[in-house]
Write an enzyme that holds these catalytic residues in place. Structure first.
Site, mmCIF file in Angstrom:
data_model
loop_
_atom_site.group_PDB
_atom_site.id
_atom_site.type_symbol
_atom_site.label_atom_id
_atom_site.label_comp_id
_atom_site.label_asym_id
_atom_site.label_seq_id
_atom_site.Cartn_x
_atom_site.Cartn_y
_atom_site.Cartn_z
ATOM 1 N N TYR A 225 0.875 -1.180 0.000
ATOM 2 C CA TYR A 225 0.000 0.000 0.000
ATOM 3 C C TYR A 225 0.903 1.218 0.000
ATOM 4 C CZ TYR A 225 -3.525 3.398 1.474
ATOM 5 O OH TYR A 225 -4.359 4.502 1.543
ATOM 6 N N ASP B 4 -2.122 -1.247 -4.096
ATOM 7 C CA ASP B 4 -2.377 0.158 -4.408
ATOM 8 C C ASP B 4 -1.071 0.916 -4.188
ATOM 9 O OD1 ASP B 4 -3.159 2.755 -4.606
ATOM 10 O OD2 ASP B 4 -4.480 2.738 -2.851
ATOM 11 N N HIS C 28 -12.180 1.942 -4.750
ATOM 12 C CA HIS C 28 -11.291 1.204 -5.651
ATOM 13 C C HIS C 28 -12.021 0.002 -6.243
ATOM 14 C CE1 HIS C 28 -7.264 3.004 -4.572
ATOM 15 N NE2 HIS C 28 -8.047 3.492 -3.623
#
Length: 639
Positions: free
Chosen positions: A151, A192, A321
């Site tokens: 992340y 991500d 998302h």
């Protein structure tokens, strides 16, 4: 093998959305599920959020409280396996590591705990701990490849501190990747990353979009720029446009697919074939079957067909998302192994602390001892027996002196308070009246040893009755003036020799009660009360006048209250009308705008402005936000 990456924007919310963690994981039908932004602190990891039947999980949570933020990131990897022990499945990792610096925790037997990972010795311990303190990476070794669940940090324009943190984060991460590749390992990086590499990956990217230092670094890592990694999605979909994975939730951008592609799957290293050095052989062409975005995945609550509800102050439900997946082929089994020790099943807050049989028995014995001590302290022997009896003797001493034959004393089980009954026979009714008055003792003197029924009655007696909230009129008692101090005249329950309980009369506005001051007034042998007598006409007139005055006052107060509410409603309607008239209309659609407040620190912080209320979208779409902007105040603004 199917691998899915998904920024859930809060794992607790997604589990609640699907009903359980197992239903959420099963909705992907994947072997390895990597999720980001769990928003969980380590102490919040419970079984319902970490354990699901048929899955092994690995978590990394934020350890930093920088700027007062806790639990704002976090990643987790879930592996679907048939057996957690003695398994040959490649989906079950043979080793796991929290973070990527080697300082947080590693399940490898050949690496010492809290040792700096290979290739990172040039960085200081403080630098390594800082980039690993926000719970942004979980590494799982699946034998044939090493999987990084990432992340990436977000760094806004002008935030120099976060920009530097993001630079250090990826710089140290790149060193770790180079170290693994030098050892011949294959690497998958999913998650991500908060980086859109090219203009094709961003809606209406400007001319300087690709000059950003992080986008430049990302592209330098790819094979076409001389790097080691493949962007798996672009390898399988090289020319697809408007392929986005994230949309701003506060602008409704998803309605017009006005987003960006920042969720990625990257891979590096040779293929698994023996002739992997042959031209055309690589990890993507040989083992990646497909890679795509799950744009139709249910990311919001059932029943919410249209995600954008209008107005910038409305936050969309679900994650902002979309999941991304890839399917691998020709991934063989690995050597027999078991779940690594970093798995969530071994965490104390999930599995619980191991207890010995002796500790359990000792705790039970201590609990019993505490209960016995509580009972003995609440009901001391002296209070139950000797204290109670001595108190009885003192209280009825006068009665015994007057010739009353005390035959027994008992407790009335039906009354609320324990009441001592004095059963006596006297020839003189006046003496009997003086001695046969009910004697009431405190519960601490007369309570029997607690049993199940007694405890229930005690709990019930602690509750206030409806009658206790209304004031009772004071009764005039003419027959017990010579009673001792131990005699209670304010009890609601009165016991007589026939075990009958009567309530003390209560006066109201219509009837009044009297008591006779004779030998039959308070006779324990009779146990009867005189009937209520009607009040006199004078009393009725007085009560009637008082009632009418009270009624008039109540009517007046009600009228004033209604008038105040009516005035307040009219004033609020007037204010709303003024506010409505002051709201401007956007130029593109001639529709009322919505007001917003500047939250970014700076000279305009806290100032209100108006913008178009429609969802954000491409400028070529007339149905999208027209871009109208106006300050709410006409005062001169600082330059």
């Amino acid at each position: 093998m199917k691998i899915v990456t998904y920024n859930v924007n809060g794992l607790r919310q997604r589990v609640s959305q699907f009903g359980s963690l197992l239903k959420l994981l099963n909705s992907f039908d994947a072997d390895i599920i990597c999720i980001q932004e769990t928003k969980l602190r380590r102490q919040e990891l419970t079984a319902d959020l970490a354990i699901a039947d048929g899955y092994e999980s690995f978590f990394s949570c934020t350890r930093s409280s920088d700027k007062g933020r806790t639990g704002y990131s976090g990643v987790a990897t879930f592996c679907r396996v048939k057996s957690a022990f003695s398994s040959v499945e490649a989906a079950l990792p043979i080793a796991a590591e929290e973070g990527f610096t080697g300082l947080l925790g590693c399940s490898r037997k050949d690496e010492a705990a809290s040792a700096v990972a290979e290739g990172l010795v040039e960085f200081s311990r403080e630098e390594l701990l800082k980039v690993d303190s926000e719970g942004r990476c979980i590494i799982t070794d699946h034998g044939h490849f090493v999987l990084f669940n990432l992340y990436g940090p977000r760094a806004g324009d002008g935030d120099s501190e976060r920009i530097q943190f993001k630079l250090n984060f990826f710089k140290i991460l790149e060193k770790r990747w180079e170290s693994l590749l030098c050892r011949g390992r294959r690497i998958f990086v999913v998650g991500d990353l908060n980086i859109a590499p090219s203009a094709i990956d961003r809606c209406e990217a400007g001319p300087d979009f690709e000059k950003n230092e992080f986008r430049t670094w990302f592209r330098s890592m790819l094979v076409e720029s001389g790097g080691h990694f493949f962007d798996v999605f672009r390898e399988k979909n090289p020319n697809r446009r408007e392929a986005f994975t994230c949309w701003p939730s506060n602008t409704g951008a998803e309605q017009f697919n006005y987003g960006t592609r920042i969720d990625h799957i990257l891979c590096a290293g040779p293929c698994l074939h023996e002739e992997h050095d042959v031209e055309g052989h690589n990890l993507v062409t040989c083992h990646v079957k497909e890679c795509d975005i799950l744009t139709e995945y249910k990311r919001w609550k059932p029943g919410s067909a249209t995600r954008w509800k209008g107005g910038w102050n409305i936050k969309l439900e679900g994650s902002d998302h979309a999941p991304v997946y890839t399917c691998l082929r020709e991934i063989p089994d690995v050597l027999e192994h078991s779940t690594p020790s970093l798995a969530a099943r071994y965490l104390p807050m999930v599995h619980g602390l191991q207890q010995t049989l002796v500790s359990v028995l000792m705790r039970r014995q201590a609990t019993k001892q505490v209960k016995s001590d509580v009972v003995s302290s609440s009901f001391p022997d002296e209070s139950i027996i000797s204290g109670g009896c001595s108190h009885v003797k003192r209280s009825i001493a006068n009665c015994d002196a007057n010739g009353t034959d005390i035959s027994c004393c008992s407790l009335d089980q039906d009354s609320r308070n324990p009441i001592l009954k004095v059963v006596g026979h006297s020839e003189d009714l006046k003496e009997e009246a003086a001695c046969s008055t009910t004697i009431v003792f405190n519960e601490e003197y007369t309570s029997p040893l607690p049993n199940k029924r007694t405890r229930k009655r005690a709990r019930k007696s602690q509750q206030l009755s409806l009658r206790s909230f209304f004031p009772k009129s004071q009764n005039l008692d003419y027959g017990i003036e010579n009673s001792t101090n131990d005699i209670s005249t304010n009890q609601t329950g009165v016991l007589n020799s026939n075990n009958q309980s009567q309530e003390a009369p209560v006066m109201d506005d219509r009837r009044c009660t009297t008591m006779q001051n004779d030998t039959n007034g308070i006779s324990s042998s009779q146990g009867q009360e005189e009937p209520d007598r009607p009040c006199s006409p004078a009393q009725n007139n007085t009560n009637g006048n008082a009632s009418s005055q009270d009624q008039e006052e109540q009517d007046g107060s009600r009228y004033l209250e209604k008038q105040k509410k009516s005035d307040a409603l009219l004033e609020w309607q007037r204010i709303q009308q003024l506010m409505q008239n002051s709201i401007p209309l956007c130029k593109g659609h001639r529709e009322p705008c919505v007001s917003r407040v500047v939250k970014k620190p700076g000279p305009n912080f806290g100032h209100r402005f108006y913008v178009c209320a429609r969802a954000e979208g491409p400028s070529s779409n007339p149905e999208a936000n027209c871009g109208y902007f106006r300050w709410a105040s006409t005062k001169s603004r600082p330059k």
